[in-house]
Scaffold this active site. Structure first.
Site, PDB file in Angstrom:
ATOM      1  N   LYS A   9      42.020  46.305  52.940  1.00  0.00           N
ATOM      2  CA  LYS A   9      41.181  45.857  51.823  1.00  0.00           C
ATOM      3  C   LYS A   9      41.472  46.669  50.554  1.00  0.00           C
ATOM      4  CE  LYS A   9      36.273  45.728  50.554  1.00  0.00           C
ATOM      5  NZ  LYS A   9      36.410  46.682  49.471  1.00  0.00           N
ATOM      6  N   LYS A  14      44.926  52.571  50.932  1.00  0.00           N
ATOM      7  CA  LYS A  14      46.280  52.263  51.427  1.00  0.00           C
ATOM      8  C   LYS A  14      47.329  53.152  50.775  1.00  0.00           C
ATOM      9  CE  LYS A  14      46.106  48.023  50.143  1.00  0.00           C
ATOM     10  NZ  LYS A  14      44.691  47.997  49.738  1.00  0.00           N
ATOM     11  N   LYS A  40      49.218  46.899  40.267  1.00  0.00           N
ATOM     12  CA  LYS A  40      48.721  48.138  39.633  1.00  0.00           C
ATOM     13  C   LYS A  40      49.799  49.209  39.587  1.00  0.00           C
ATOM     14  CE  LYS A  40      45.070  49.136  42.133  1.00  0.00           C
ATOM     15  NZ  LYS A  40      45.106  48.109  43.205  1.00  0.00           N
ATOM     16  N   ASP A 128      44.904  41.959  50.828  1.00  0.00           N
ATOM     17  CA  ASP A 128      44.999  41.003  51.911  1.00  0.00           C
ATOM     18  C   ASP A 128      46.317  40.226  51.839  1.00  0.00           C
ATOM     19  OD1 ASP A 128      44.016  39.600  54.058  1.00  0.00           O
ATOM     20  OD2 ASP A 128      42.039  39.354  53.149  1.00  0.00           O
TER      21      ASP A 128
END
Lengths: 254, 381
Positions: A9, A14, A40, A128
């Site tokens: 998510k 991550k 990003k 996702d």
């Protein structure tokens, strides 16, 4: 060559997990490439002392041509980790997923793996599996294993379930399989129990349990991973242990 | 304007190359594209469409299917059609919309193959590259899949012709003339990829002593056969009177030594003398340049508007990426030999000789197409 894709998510950590894992592989003497697959473009910043690499999409936009050398779109960070960011289109325009596919195609044209010969490739993928572009890192020839990062929060587990289902849908296509869960703790009540229930229900192992740590934030403020900053900390040892586990499996399967 | 064709045509796209290369091989080609586009690939670019059956289909991709990533509809339709038609293989290829949607054709082909048991492969066409890229990938995929056994070489010298499609050679007897010339030069034909030969002929390709690459779209397959079976290749088209003997000699040497050769690029076009300019597919144009130099004594240079490896170009040949570059190169030439659709950008004081190229002008000038194989050239300079 071990190729891993890290999904989870948005905002779950991550990039923190991926860059610490990259640093851990590097500390274990492996040659690593980390490819951030998020508009990003902040996946690798803590491997680069806070000095980011130009994302591939930005390069295309600024130069109006494709890169001719890996060096134009990559920087070497801590432990020799080669850092690449796909970046994305102008916000609100274009197609971010297509940007990932284009970047991968360019990297193949530049013969990235053949020339750099990495031991480990890590793909840090936005949120996702929302479209074809965000499944690109798990296509044949790219990552063979997926790590799903989640906390015990409901929406994080919901996303983890979506990702696991999406990967299962591609079973006939020769895509990657889910290797396991990385529990990135957020101080949620009965956190381990919730994540373990999800893992057990999906027959997935929890391959790492990363505690909530102020040290991670402290070193990120300095533009570093905690593995770079202090490998003796407990949280660093968790990343090093995960890296060693994955290497041991790779050696066994080889 | 850079990379723009404002006045002249552009070459057929990669999808047309796939359809053309696979047309006669008994496979089913499915282009994942909007309904109606089949005429582009299979009528305008395909002289065999009205006289020879082939299984070329369009998936009739809709906007909703593209947005929703409805691969299952494509897979279901292909599986259903394959069960009715029993093709020898299934080739799936894309177009601009699947390119943007990131459709994974190799993965879809794997699903189709697992459901039908019919060899299937996905091709990376996008409509953004030239016919050579599509034809090259399609032929290599077929040969890679079907030419797996190293057969004993034939007793007599033999060869495959690799890279023949109507997009480069039209349907005017050129390919038949190449085969006759090959026979007269002492080589039996094992297969012609991919005009006039069946898939079973192509399966026997490893029995040949040497491969003749007649278009750059055949080079990747020739390299595969070199790697897999050690079969050397020679690149060139036997045009004109003297160049065919050079090519035949190169074939014999290659068959004997195992060394590959590029007679079409063994020229030097770097002298400052004003030259004939020949834009087109590089192996054909290079061969024609060599033939004109040896038969007519006129210096030539090839203008390369298509994808081509550097080794196919002779010193002094130049790449032209758009019509401005073509116009500039024509203006610096003494004579131009080119497809009639180049004529509008050729200065009026530069003599222009028409040589239709189906990949550039489709069927517009098919009646004017020339068979130049092993015969005197029709020009005097």
């Amino acid at each position: 060559m071990l190729k891993l894709a890290i999904y989870g998510k948005g905002g779950i950590g991550k990039s923190t997990v991926t860059s610490n894992l990259a640093a851990a592989f590097a500390r274990l003497g492996r040659k690593v490439i980390q490819i951030g697959c998020d508009p990003k473009a902040d996946s690798t910043i803590n491997l680069l002392g806070g000095d980011p690499v130009i994302p591939v999409m930005n390069f295309l936009r600024e130069h109006d041509r494709e890169p001719e050398r890996i060096g134009e779109i990559a920087k070497t960070g801590f432990g020799g980790v080669l850092c690449i960011e796909t970046g994305g289109p102008t916000p609100g325009l274009g197609c971010a997923g297509r940007g990932i596919i284009t970047t991968f195609s360019l990297l193949a044209d530049l013969r990235l793996f053949e020339t750099y010969k990495p031991d480990i490739v890590l793909y840090d993928v936005l949120g996702d599996v929302v479209c074809g572009g965000f499944a690109a890192p798990i296509r044949e020839g790219y990552a063979s294993q997926v790590l799903i990062v989640t906390s015990g929060e409901k929406m994080a587990l919901y996303a983890a379930n979506n990702i696991n289902s999406a990967v299962h849908n591609f079973e006939d296509r020769g895509y990657a399989s889910v290797r396991g869960i990385v529990l990135n703790r957020r101080s949620v009540d009965r956190e381990e129990e919730k994540v373990r229930a999800f893992a057990d229900a999906n027959n997935l192992p929890i391959v790492a349990d990363i505690p909530r740590s102020d040290d991670i934030i402290r070193y990120e403020d300095m533009g570093k991973t905690v593995v770079e900053g202090d490998p003796e900390l407990d949280v660093s040892k968790r990343f090093l242990a995960l890296a060693q586990l994955l290497l041991d499996e790779e050696n066994t399967s080889a | 304007m850079k990379q723009t064709a404002r006045i002249i045509s552009i070459h057929a796209a990669d999808t047309s190359g796939v359809c053309s290369m696979l047309y006669e091989l008994g496979g089913m080609v499915v282009v994942h594209d909007a309904s109606g586009c089949n005429s582009t690939y299979s009528t305008h670019d395909e002289p065999r469409w009205y006289r020879q059956d082939s299984m070329i289909y369009i998936s009739a991709l809709t906007e909703a299917d593209a947005i929703l990533g409805n691969d299952e509809k494509l897979i279901g339709d292909v599986v259903s059609a394959a069960k009715d038609l029993s093709p020898r293989f299934i080739a799936l290829c894309g177009a601009p919309v699947p390119l943007l949607a990131g459709t994974d054709f190799p993965a879809i082909a794997a699903e189709v193959e697992s459901r039908t048991g019919i060899p299937a492969f996905g091709l990376h066409t996008s409509g953004m590259r030239s016919y050579l890229a599509g034809a090259s990938e399609a032929l290599k995929a077929v040969v890679s899949r079907f030419c797996t056994d190293a057969l004993p070489r034939t007793d007599a010298p033999s060869a495959n012709i690799i890279g023949a499609t109507p997009l480069d050679f039209s349907i005017n007897g050129t390919v038949e003339s190449m085969i006759d010339w090959l026979n007269r030069s002492g080589f039996e034909l094992v297969s012609c990829m991919a005009m006039g030969s069946t898939l079973d002929d192509i399966r026997r390709a490893s029995a040949a002593h040497v491969n003749l690459v007649v278009s750059s779209c055949g080079l990747a397959t020739a390299e595969l056969l070199l790697e897999r079976f050690g079969t050397p290749w020679v690149a060139g088209v036997p045009v004109g009177k003297k160049f065919p003997a050079v090519l035949a000699s190169a074939l014999k040497t290659a068959a004997k030594t195992g060394e590959c050769a590029l007679p079409c690029a063994e020229r030097d076009a770097s002298s400052p003398v004003k030259k004939l300019a020949i834009p087109g597919e590089t192996i054909f144009s290079g061969s024609l340049a060599a033939a004109i130099e040896s038969d007519l004594g006129a210096p030539c240079r090839v203008l390369c508007p298509l994808e081509a490896e550097d080794r196919l170009l002779a010193p002094g040949d130049i790449r032209i990426f758009d019509e401005d570059a073509a116009a500039e190169a024509f203006a610096a030439s003494s004579v131009v030999i080119a497809d009639p659709m180049y004529a509008p950008v050729c200065p009026p004081d530069v003599p222009f000789h028409r040589l239709p190229h189906e990949a550039f002008s489709g069927r517009c000038y098919r009646k004017e197409s020339l068979n130049l194989i092993d015969r005197p050239l029709p020009w005097r300079f």
